[in-house]
Write an enzyme that holds these catalytic residues in place. Structure first.
Site, PDB file in Angstrom:
ATOM      1  N   HIS A  14       0.780  -1.353   0.096  1.00 15.32           N
ATOM      2  CA  HIS A  14      -0.149   0.005   0.172  1.00 15.32           C
ATOM      3  C   HIS A  14       0.702   1.259   0.077  1.00 15.32           C
ATOM      4  O   HIS A  14       0.443   2.430   0.287  1.00 15.32           O
ATOM      5  CB  HIS A  14      -1.029   0.071   1.031  1.00 15.32           C
ATOM      6  CG  HIS A  14      -1.899  -1.153   1.289  1.00 15.32           C
ATOM      7  ND1 HIS A  14      -2.572  -1.655   2.226  1.00 15.32           N
ATOM      8  CD2 HIS A  14      -2.433  -1.817   0.250  1.00 15.32           C
ATOM      9  CE1 HIS A  14      -3.433  -2.543   1.897  1.00 15.32           C
ATOM     10  NE2 HIS A  14      -3.266  -2.830   0.653  1.00 15.32           N
ATOM     11  N   ASN A  35      -2.021 -12.735  15.905  1.00 20.01           N
ATOM     12  CA  ASN A  35      -2.950 -11.509  15.655  1.00 20.01           C
ATOM     13  C   ASN A  35      -3.722 -11.609  17.058  1.00 20.01           C
ATOM     14  O   ASN A  35      -4.058 -12.582  17.754  1.00 20.01           O
ATOM     15  CB  ASN A  35      -3.827 -11.609  14.412  1.00 20.01           C
ATOM     16  CG  ASN A  35      -4.771 -10.431  14.426  1.00 20.01           C
ATOM     17  OD1 ASN A  35      -3.989  -9.561  14.192  1.00 20.01           O
ATOM     18  ND2 ASN A  35      -5.930 -10.405  14.661  1.00 20.01           N
TER      19      ASN A  35
END
Ligand SMILES: [Zn+2]
Length: 298
Positions: free
Chosen positions: A167, A266
């Site tokens: 990104h 996570n």
């Protein structure tokens, strides 16, 4: 702050048809019973056991793809814009469009102001970024694909040949007309001297941080490199991503589609827990150094 907007193609678990991680493939005593994955997050497992499972999944792998999201940088003081305190709670992602940036000078002035007051500028890599760089030095990785724009993998010593910033990178600036890339510090100096919307000194064009905006395509070169890594990886280690942003999430899923193991580190569930070989619910800065240590011993 100039966070990357979510993709228009964002889909969640419901859209994928995949079940959420709720089944208990591990008993109360903690002995793995199921063939593929461990349930977690209900207090029945100690993290050490789950890390053992992750180590087993990665033990003989030398072409691991590491895929990282915002969760790897929260311990560096960069807020997760999707989390409970996320930036999208304060900014409207629909405001961050490429067309608006190009056509609205007032928006650009506002954006440069946020950029040069951003928490990115003071952020330092944390133990998780350093552990990833160490795994690379150990010869374990095919590369790292990150959704983050903070540049912290590179700051932790990961070389550009091993890193794909899908990104973009908020520390890089480019002219949208001629492609010139002035040093970040030069543009910052000009901004501090009063250039509220600094233009390209080569051609007078509009300067923009190299971050993918709403309405922009992912950079083709980055996409190609990421897919090459995914197609050749022998495992994938997901760190700090809920795997809910597309097309980025297709990268790690490509590895599992080929039958290779996926380890997820996570905080909280992800959209693709059901595909994981091992799930570690913990802070990346704590888990990753342990994982690297154990893999080094093996
Ligand atoms: Zn230019």
């Amino acid at each position: 702050m100039e966070p990357r907007p979510p993709s228009r193609e964002h889909v969640g678990a419901a859209a994928t048809g995949l079940p959420r991680s709720t089944d208990a493939s591990v008993t109360q005593e903690g002995a793995p019973q199921g063939p593929r994955r461990l349930a977690y997050g209900d207090g029945r497992l100690n993290t050490g056991l789950v890390i053992e499972q992750a180590v087993q999944a990665l033990a003989d792998r030398t072409q691991i793809l590491v895929f990282t999201g915002a969760g790897i940088s929260t311990e560096s003081g960069i807020p997760d814009y999707r989390g409970p305190q996320g930036l999208w709670k304060r900014f409207d992602p629909g405001d961050y469009t490429y067309d608006r940036y190009v056509n609205d000078p007032a928006f650009r002035i506002d954006t440069w102001g946020k950029r040069f007051h951003s928490p990115f500028l003071d952020a330092e890599p944390n133990d998780a970024h350093r552990a990833v760089a160490r795994l690379r030095e150990m010869g374990r990785l095919i590369g790292v694909v990150t959704q983050n724009i903070d540049g912290l993998h590179a700051a932790a010593g990961l070389g550009p040949e091993s890193l794909v910033e899908l990104h973009g990178n908020a520390r890089r600036i480019q002219c949208i007309a001629c492609g010139n890339e002035p040093p970040f510090s030069d543009v910052e100096d000009r901004w501090e001297s009063g250039a509220v919307d600094p233009e390209c000194l080569e051609c007078g064009g509009i300067l923009k941080t190299r971050v993918v905006y709403f309405g922009e395509q992912l950079p083709p070169d980055a996409t190609i490199r990421a897919w090459n890594m995914a197609e050749n990886a022998d495992a994938v280690l997901v760190v700090g991503s809920t795997l809910s942003v597309y097309p980025a999430a297709f990268i790690p899923l490509e590895v599992t589609d080929r039958g290779q193991p996926m380890v997820i580190v996570n905080r909280g569930p992800t959209d693709h827990d059901a595909r994981a070989t091992a799930l570690v619910d913990g802070d990346a800065g704590t888990v990753l150094p342990q994982l690297a240590d154990l893999l080094a011993q093996g």
